[in-house]
Enzyme design. Structure first.
Site, PDB file in Angstrom:
ATOM      1  N   ASP A   1       5.856 -20.486  -7.452  1.00 29.34           N
ATOM      2  CA  ASP A   1       4.518 -20.860  -7.911  1.00 29.34           C
ATOM      3  C   ASP A   1       4.541 -21.861  -9.058  1.00 29.34           C
ATOM      4  O   ASP A   1       3.494 -22.432  -9.392  1.00 29.34           O
ATOM      5  CB  ASP A   1       3.738 -19.612  -8.341  1.00 29.34           C
ATOM      6  CG  ASP A   1       3.224 -18.811  -7.156  1.00 29.34           C
ATOM      7  OD1 ASP A   1       3.258 -19.340  -6.025  1.00 29.34           O
ATOM      8  OD2 ASP A   1       2.798 -17.660  -7.347  1.00 29.34           O
TER       9      ASP A   1
ATOM     10  N   ASP B   1      -4.014 -19.802   0.442  1.00 29.38           N
ATOM     11  CA  ASP B   1      -3.583 -21.191   0.348  1.00 29.38           C
ATOM     12  C   ASP B   1      -3.117 -21.736   1.695  1.00 29.38           C
ATOM     13  O   ASP B   1      -2.513 -21.026   2.491  1.00 29.38           O
ATOM     14  CB  ASP B   1      -2.412 -21.318  -0.636  1.00 29.38           C
ATOM     15  CG  ASP B   1      -2.857 -21.103  -2.071  1.00 29.38           C
ATOM     16  OD1 ASP B   1      -4.002 -21.443  -2.365  1.00 29.38           O
ATOM     17  OD2 ASP B   1      -2.055 -20.602  -2.866  1.00 29.38           O
TER      18      ASP B   1
END
Length: 436
Positions: free
Chosen positions: A319, A121
């Site tokens: 997350d 990411d």
């Protein structure tokens, strides 16, 4: 490049089963390199990141037998340790941050490991210092290999050591554990991460013959052994998916049952969604979320605005902050989201603002959400998924919005969520994958 075409505003209904845990998979699959004996892993998520790691294991020389898409037997009895220095590994490994997890097992068993520049990411700097410092304390030498354009770790024999980690890194802790189980002597890791996925790794390694004490705490003691054997292991349900489905149900006013949710391993996750006003019932190992017209964000006891922030386990996982943020946009009330760990993870809020959400991005780490209380629906737009978790949050926003949304760069979502469009259609969602 593919995209999702979503027509939102539909109530969903039905049952959904969470996939195996992505963050556990990257550790567990790397650990198969620690033994020459067969290791069978069940409940493997069928997602891009995990499949890429399995592909890397195959190219290193691991024999892989798939009984189905979610169960594999691995046998690492003929490994090409130098493959990790090849251009092919550098290109593939550079696409997957989880490839760094191969370093600990390779260093422990073969005395050398190579680390490409990590991918994954684009959510800010994700340093590897904790991994490298831990390996060095075990006796490894760390250097840049100019010939192969990657970092090299080497040690003829690792030796146990005491270490106080500078941060309770989950991947750093797991990598050091995998190196230490075959090191000579005793290794003590203080300020270790203690997430359920690290616990799962330790329990699996102990079944293989490792000697790890203190599992579930931040102080691990590892007595090195000369070799490990085979075992079987089943991965936990993915807690990030479970949180996503709770948020999805609330945003779309849907009645959803999450089956086999591994409730005992969810920590404070259910409580944080309850603080947003979301009602649900835990029935055995299932979570039932009824259709709810309005959900109201709680305040602190003194009346102050609620703050939800990430923190190492048993705190709230970073997350799920993207999911909490998007769910808060249709709640009644306000909340401050404080993302401490990654400085770029809140930048996707501009897309939610374009959809009509009321969000103040205070700085790269903090956003205040003023809930609309369903007085004004979000509207569909065209947007791009910047990372796995923000992509899923945008998908939830699109499913609750009026009109059509297009989500581009959905490969980011596919990296972390298996068959997500198919599974959402089974609940009644109007979502179509468009391949361009």
């Amino acid at each position: 490049m593919s995209s999702f075409e979503v027509r939102g505003g539909k109530q969903l209904k039905g049952e959904i089963v969470p996939q195996g845990a992505k963050n556990e998979a990257l550790q567990i699959l790397s650990a198969v390199l620690l033994t020459a004996e067969p290791v069978t892993i069940a409940n493997i998520p069928d997602i891009l990141d995990v499949n890429l790691l399995i592909e890397l294991l195959d190219e290193i020389g691991v024999k892989i037998s798939r009984s189905n898409r979610h169960t594999c037997t691995f046998q690492a009895d003929q490994i090409d340790a130098d493959y990790l220095a090849s251009d092919e590994f550098r290109k593939k490994g550079g696409r997957l941050r989880g490839s760094v997890m191969l370093a600990g097992p390779m260093l422990a068993r073969f005395g050398k490991a190579y680390i490409p520049k990590p991918g994954g990411d684009k959510i800010g700097r994700r340093r590897l210092d904790t991994h490298i410092i831990g390996f060095e304390k075990l006796g490894a030498r760390f250097e840049y290999d100019e010939l192969h354009s990657c970092f090299k770790l080497s040690s003829p024999r690792l030796r146990g050591a005491y270490m106080l980690l500078d941060e309770p890194s989950v991947t750093g802790t797991a990598n050091i554990i995998m190196a230490a189980v075959l090191a000579e002597g005793i290794t003590t890791i203080y300020n270790a991460a203690c997430e359920p996925y690290v616990q799962q790794l330790c329990q699996m390694l102990n079944r293989m013959g490792a000697r790890i004490r203190g599992i579930g705490s931040n102080l691990l003691t590892i007595e090195g052994v000369s070799k490990l054997g085979g075992t079987t292991h089943r991965m936990l349900p993915d807690m990030i998916e479970i949180g996503s489905f709770i948020g999805l149900a609330a945003m779309t006013q849907s009645e959803i049952t999450i089956k086999n949710a591994g409730v005992e391993h969810l920590g404070v996750i259910p409580e944080k969604f309850q603080q947003l006003g979301i009602q649900f019932q835990i029935k055995g190992d299932d979570i039932y979320i009824p259709s709810q017209d309005v959900y109201e964000i709680q305040t602190f006891m003194d009346g102050g605005i609620l703050t939800i922030y990430d923190h190492p386990w048993p705190g709230f996982t970073p997350d799920l902050l993207s999911i909490v943020l998007v769910v808060a946009t249709q709640a009644r009330g306000s909340v401050l989201i404080h993302q401490k760990m990654f400085e770029s993870r809140l930048f996707f809020t501009d897309k939610l603002i374009d959809m009509g959400a009321q969000i103040i991005l205070c700085d790269p780490h903090r956003a205040t959400v003023i809930g609309l209380g369903r007085k004004q629906n979000l509207r569909g737009i065209t947007m791009t998924s910047p990372d796995i978790r923000a992509g899923q949050a945008l998908l939830i926003a699109a499913l609750s919005a009026e009109g059509k949304s297009i989500i581009q760069n959905i490969e980011q979502i596919d990296r972390g969520y298996q068959y997500i469009d198919e599974r959402l259609r089974s609940l009644g969602a109007d979502i179509k994958r468009v391949v361009s």
